[in-house]
Design an enzyme around this catalytic site. Structure first.
Site, PDB file in Angstrom:
ATOM      1  N   ASP A   1      69.402  -5.452  41.678  1.00 40.94           N
ATOM      2  CA  ASP A   1      68.514  -5.892  40.603  1.00 40.94           C
ATOM      3  C   ASP A   1      69.072  -5.565  39.224  1.00 40.94           C
ATOM      4  OD1 ASP A   1      66.705  -7.002  42.323  1.00 40.94           O
ATOM      5  OD2 ASP A   1      65.330  -5.303  42.324  1.00 40.94           O
TER       6      ASP A   1
ATOM      7  N   SER B   1      67.328  -3.651  52.983  1.00 45.53           N
ATOM      8  CA  SER B   1      66.809  -2.431  53.615  1.00 45.53           C
ATOM      9  C   SER B   1      65.286  -2.481  53.735  1.00 45.53           C
ATOM     10  CB  SER B   1      67.206  -1.201  52.795  1.00 45.53           C
ATOM     11  OG  SER B   1      66.586  -1.217  51.516  1.00 45.53           O
TER      12      SER B   1
END
Length: 416
Positions: free
Chosen positions: A300, A160
């Protein structure tokens, strides 16, 4: 650099490191705002240093003081070669801004960034009719041309970040633009982008994140921003408390737009003891059970979750592994390779990573020059039967230079 991690008992409290993603976005906004903006509690790490160099090349004047950065914004290009270091966010964010300049802009990088694929940037810019040459989708990128189309469709299945770059850039155009988005990944990072744009007075409307309606001729207003704590990096510290003792972390916003605050939900599911106070979050060790979590929007979190899963009873399932291949390393391969060395049963199937908890044996492992892999291996070492030696541990400086010092403060037994 090699670090040796020994079995440890965690007990103490620290302040969360400042958010890297927040800081870089604040720097981008400050560049576009004529006048002085102040960024308080900025993250100081390799990636943010690179971002500061980029905005200086594009016209910003930057002054450093104790715990703050003052930025005089304005687009006055000084150098059309932008060194992005190892920051993919800087590549995607500032490649979207490049067409604001009449001169061509070249984006370079180093280290692991040179192996990463930016075909999504090349294709998205081509949709606007902007030329972007590359090394078969890799750096360097050379961008020439300007924005003319009033509507564009982009695919955000890879990242994104380029969409965030467009959201910063398109309000500067003379006309309105509609951006139609397909396959949006990591939506929380778009929430974060919109939040920071709001601080600079920029308004963007969207239809459930499918169509973004961006008014042109908007003016960035200089502002003061206080950077909140980084959930992505604090996740490792919180997990250390869950698996090896107890830790209090100050400076985290429980209502943050950072998607990685979901780490608390997983810790709760696994059985860790959690206390949420207005001044801190405390996580303590308890009987830990296997968990299931979809990390598609929060990739992450994969490394700290693997560090958690190896300490849980049973087989944990973390889905969304397709988001792991185009990171600082191929994180899927790196996690499987290094945790297998530690005696852990870890494998993937059908976009899901399976991790069976068990005894962690000491050995020599490698970070793959990836900051989050290094930190995940450190967490595993807290409960290992013998010491774990981690090669290339210095790469934690990409996002969290004080990681080893912070862990030592709360009881981590670490030496070189």
């Amino acid at each position: 650099m090699m670090k040796c991690i020994h079995t440890s008992v965690i007990n103490g409290e620290i302040y969360a490191p400042a958010s890297k993603s927040y800081t870089i976005r604040a720097l981008a906004g400050a560049l576009l705002a004529e006048g002085y903006s102040q960024i308080v509690n900025p993250a100081i790490c390799d990636d943010t240093k690179v971002a500061i160099g980029i905005i200086e090349n594009l016209g910003a004047e930057v002054e450093h003081s104790l715990n703050s950065i003052k930025v005089k914004g304005g687009l006055r290009i000084k150098n059309n070669i932008l060194n992005c270091g190892e920051s993919a966010l800087c590549v995607r964010l500032f490649s979207a801004m490049a067409p604001l300049f009449n001169d061509g802009i070249k984006l370079e990088g180093c280290g692991t960034l040179l192996k990463r694929d930016f075909s999504d940037v090349v294709q998205s810019l081509a949709g606007f009719g902007i030329e972007c040459s590359s090394n078969q989708g890799r750096l360097p990128l050379t961008i020439r041309g300007s924005y003319h189309k009033n509507e564009i469709k982009i695919d955000c299945s890879v990242s994104s970040q380029f969409l965030s770059g467009l959201l910063f850039t398109l309000p500067k155009l003379n006309s309105d633009t509609n951006v139609i988005v397909t396959n949006l990944q990591s939506k929380p990072y778009i929430d974060l982008t919109l939040e920071i744009l709001g601080y600079f007075g920029i308004k963007i409307y969207h239809d459930e994140f499918r169509i973004f309606k961006i008014q042109g001729n908007q003016k960035y207003l200089p502002t003061n921003i206080i950077v909140e704590g980084d959930w992505s990096n604090a996740a490792f510290i919180l997990v250390s408390g869950a698996v090896a003792g107890s830790v209090k972390v100050h400076g985290l916003n429980i209502d943050s737009n950072q998607g990685d605050r979901k780490i608390l939900e997983v810790l709760d599911k696994s059985g860790a003891l959690i206390t949420i106070d207005k001044d801190f979050i405390q996580v303590s060790k308890n009987k830990l059970d296997a968990f299931k979590y979809n990390a598609t929007d929060t990739p992450d979190l994969f490394p700290p979750l693997v560090g958690l899963a190896v300490n849980c009873k049973g087989i944990s399932e973390i889905s969304g592994v397709n988001r792991l291949r185009n990171k600082e390393s191929n994180r899927l391969d790196a996690l499987i390779s290094e945790f297998t060395k530690l005696g852990i049963n870890i494998y993937f199937s059908n976009n899901t990573l399976f991790v069976e908890g068990g005894d962690i044996k000491g050995c020599e492992v490698n970070s793959h020059k990836d900051h989050r892999i290094a930190m995940a291996l450190v967490i595993a070492g807290l409960n290992s039967e013998e010491q774990i030696k981690i090669n290339d541990s210095e790469f934690v400086s990409k996002s969290y230079p004080e990681f080893f010092n912070d862990l030592k403060k709360i009881g981590g037994q670490i030496d070189e």
